[in-house]
Motif scaffolding. Sequence first.
Motif, PDB file in Angstrom:
ATOM      1  N   ALA A  49       0.827  -1.209   0.000  1.00  0.00           N
ATOM      2  CA  ALA A  49       0.000   0.000   0.000  1.00  0.00           C
ATOM      3  C   ALA A  49       0.860   1.257   0.000  1.00  0.00           C
ATOM      4  O   ALA A  49       0.566   2.229  -0.712  1.00  0.00           O
ATOM      5  N   LEU A  50       1.922   1.245   0.773  1.00  0.00           N
ATOM      6  CA  LEU A  50       2.785   2.423   0.855  1.00  0.00           C
ATOM      7  C   LEU A  50       3.627   2.580  -0.404  1.00  0.00           C
ATOM      8  O   LEU A  50       3.772   3.684  -0.938  1.00  0.00           O
ATOM      9  N   ALA A  51       4.189   1.475  -0.893  1.00  0.00           N
ATOM     10  CA  ALA A  51       5.012   1.545  -2.103  1.00  0.00           C
ATOM     11  C   ALA A  51       4.194   2.035  -3.294  1.00  0.00           C
ATOM     12  O   ALA A  51       4.698   2.773  -4.156  1.00  0.00           O
ATOM     13  N   ALA A  52       2.922   1.649  -3.339  1.00  0.00           N
ATOM     14  CA  ALA A  52       2.056   2.041  -4.453  1.00  0.00           C
ATOM     15  C   ALA A  52       1.764   3.534  -4.473  1.00  0.00           C
ATOM     16  O   ALA A  52       1.215   4.039  -5.461  1.00  0.00           O
ATOM     17  N   MET A  53       2.136   4.255  -3.405  1.00  0.00           N
ATOM     18  CA  MET A  53       1.964   5.696  -3.412  1.00  0.00           C
ATOM     19  C   MET A  53       3.008   6.383  -4.292  1.00  0.00           C
ATOM     20  O   MET A  53       2.868   7.568  -4.617  1.00  0.00           O
ATOM     21  N   ALA A  54       4.060   5.640  -4.677  1.00  0.00           N
ATOM     22  CA  ALA A  54       5.101   6.230  -5.519  1.00  0.00           C
ATOM     23  C   ALA A  54       5.395   5.414  -6.766  1.00  0.00           C
ATOM     24  O   ALA A  54       6.191   5.830  -7.603  1.00  0.00           O
ATOM     25  N   THR A  55       4.756   4.255  -6.882  1.00  0.00           N
ATOM     26  CA  THR A  55       4.992   3.402  -8.043  1.00  0.00           C
ATOM     27  C   THR A  55       3.707   2.620  -8.318  1.00  0.00           C
ATOM     28  O   THR A  55       2.705   2.789  -7.619  1.00  0.00           O
ATOM     29  N   ASP A  56       3.732   1.755  -9.307  1.00  0.00           N
ATOM     30  CA  ASP A  56       2.524   0.990  -9.625  1.00  0.00           C
ATOM     31  C   ASP A  56       2.490  -0.315  -8.836  1.00  0.00           C
ATOM     32  O   ASP A  56       3.498  -0.747  -8.267  1.00  0.00           O
ATOM     33  N   ASP A  57       1.333  -0.949  -8.811  1.00  0.00           N
ATOM     34  CA  ASP A  57       1.144  -2.160  -8.016  1.00  0.00           C
ATOM     35  C   ASP A  57       2.077  -3.291  -8.447  1.00  0.00           C
ATOM     36  O   ASP A  57       2.589  -4.035  -7.610  1.00  0.00           O
ATOM     37  N   THR A  58       2.272  -3.433  -9.736  1.00  0.00           N
ATOM     38  CA  THR A  58       3.130  -4.508 -10.235  1.00  0.00           C
ATOM     39  C   THR A  58       4.554  -4.330  -9.737  1.00  0.00           C
ATOM     40  O   THR A  58       5.205  -5.290  -9.293  1.00  0.00           O
ATOM     41  N   ARG A  59       5.032  -3.115  -9.787  1.00  0.00           N
ATOM     42  CA  ARG A  59       6.393  -2.829  -9.313  1.00  0.00           C
ATOM     43  C   ARG A  59       6.488  -3.037  -7.809  1.00  0.00           C
ATOM     44  O   ARG A  59       7.491  -3.545  -7.293  1.00  0.00           O
ATOM     45  N   ALA A  60       5.453  -2.652  -7.074  1.00  0.00           N
ATOM     46  CA  ALA A  60       5.440  -2.843  -5.622  1.00  0.00           C
ATOM     47  C   ALA A  60       5.493  -4.331  -5.275  1.00  0.00           C
ATOM     48  O   ALA A  60       6.219  -4.742  -4.367  1.00  0.00           O
TER      49      ALA A  60
END
Length: 463
Positions: free
Chosen positions: A418-429
């Motif tokens: 959830a936090l990573a998706a604030m700066a990148t896309d879900d696949t990358r997270a």
Amino acid sequence: MSRSLGTKPIDLLAQFTATLQFEDLPEDVVAKAKIHIADTLGAALAGTRSAEFRIAGAVATAAGETPVWGTKRYTSAHDAALLNGVAAHALELDDSGGCDHSGAVVLPAVMAAIGKVARPVSGKQLITAVVAGYDAGRRLLEAAGGYDAHNSLGWHSTATCGTFAAAAGASRLLGLDPLASRDAMTLSTSFSSGLWAFIHDGSQAKKIHAGRASEGGLLATELAAGGMTGPSRVFDDVWGGFFRTFNKDTCQPEKLSEDLGVDFKLRRAVLKPYASCRGAHSAIDALEDMLVETGRTPAQIRSIGLAMSPMLMGMCGARENGALAPTQMSLPYALAARCVHGSAGLESYTQERREDPRIVELMARMTLSVDEGMLPLDEPIVSVEFDDGFRIQRMVPRATGSAERPMPLASVAAKFRALAAMATDDTRADALWSMLTDLDQFDDVAELISRLSGDADNRATFR
């Protein structure tokens, strides 16, 4: 000046730091290190959306080759340690229980130092350096009297002890010898700073402390690597020494080296599921436990009482719902958010949700009192009265995210994504999480570092 290592606690710690190997780490420490590295990176990726990160980013603009996480920018190693440290701490979701916020000071410095190493850096080397940093930072805080004694004097230990933690981690990553490691760690004390004055007016100053400590620790390490000597007697009982200066009454210098290699301090670090000061977390858990136990809903609550130690009252007792920074330090807001919005997570701290009139109304039905018999770090006692007159109270001694009340791995992963998706896309997270769980299998962490880029600069500031 002594240019040899003896048997003083700092000498023993420097020797330990410089010679620590991955093979020396127990399995549980390796597993926990990987979780805390992932957790810190998730917090940092989200933190690139913070106002504080963006202000700092407009100032720290040196040219360089070190990536600024969550963006496509590169800068100098020093500015990267600063900015990535600010991002990691900005939204109050980074770990605690170390120096205090060890992840946000250690990991940015260690990863910024990677660019200074000519050979590939393995996941095992990264993990070892991070463990060394956590160990040193917590040991210094304990030697300085512990969290309550040190912070109650007005020092913010993330900043004062964090430089030491960052220097230990960076010196291990760079492979400094024991004497140079001592120089790095002792030099870092000249950059120790950070006050709790931000608590009185909602200042954003706290948000910069971790980044400044990370940058200071890296700077000290680079200076030591270049041959600059550190003050070898900084931890002696001397005028100008660390302990006399920061807490002269309750220091225990021997804790710098007590049970080295046995008592790994990373074990006591805790994760934060809620987007508030850790001082509010056990109260959130207590409220949650009482609602589950009674089968009642927040809508049935008539009033809430909080009995708190003097230290916690000063730290988290304000009823705040204005600016984000002071609201995240407010225990009343955290409880109100859980009741009104169903969560004390980051989603409940947006400006729209802070301004919900139900928040103010519920905080007005809270009674806060100081219990002079409580020790500084005692958790608050939460009392709830429901509409039918039924009353219940609870105190949770160790909040969710601790060893006593751990976050399930699935919850840790969900928080990261959830936090990573604030700066990148879900696949990358998702890919990042998979890589981090296998971090010790990587011969070169360069691919991991490349995956930390994102498009936070093109997204709205979190307010």
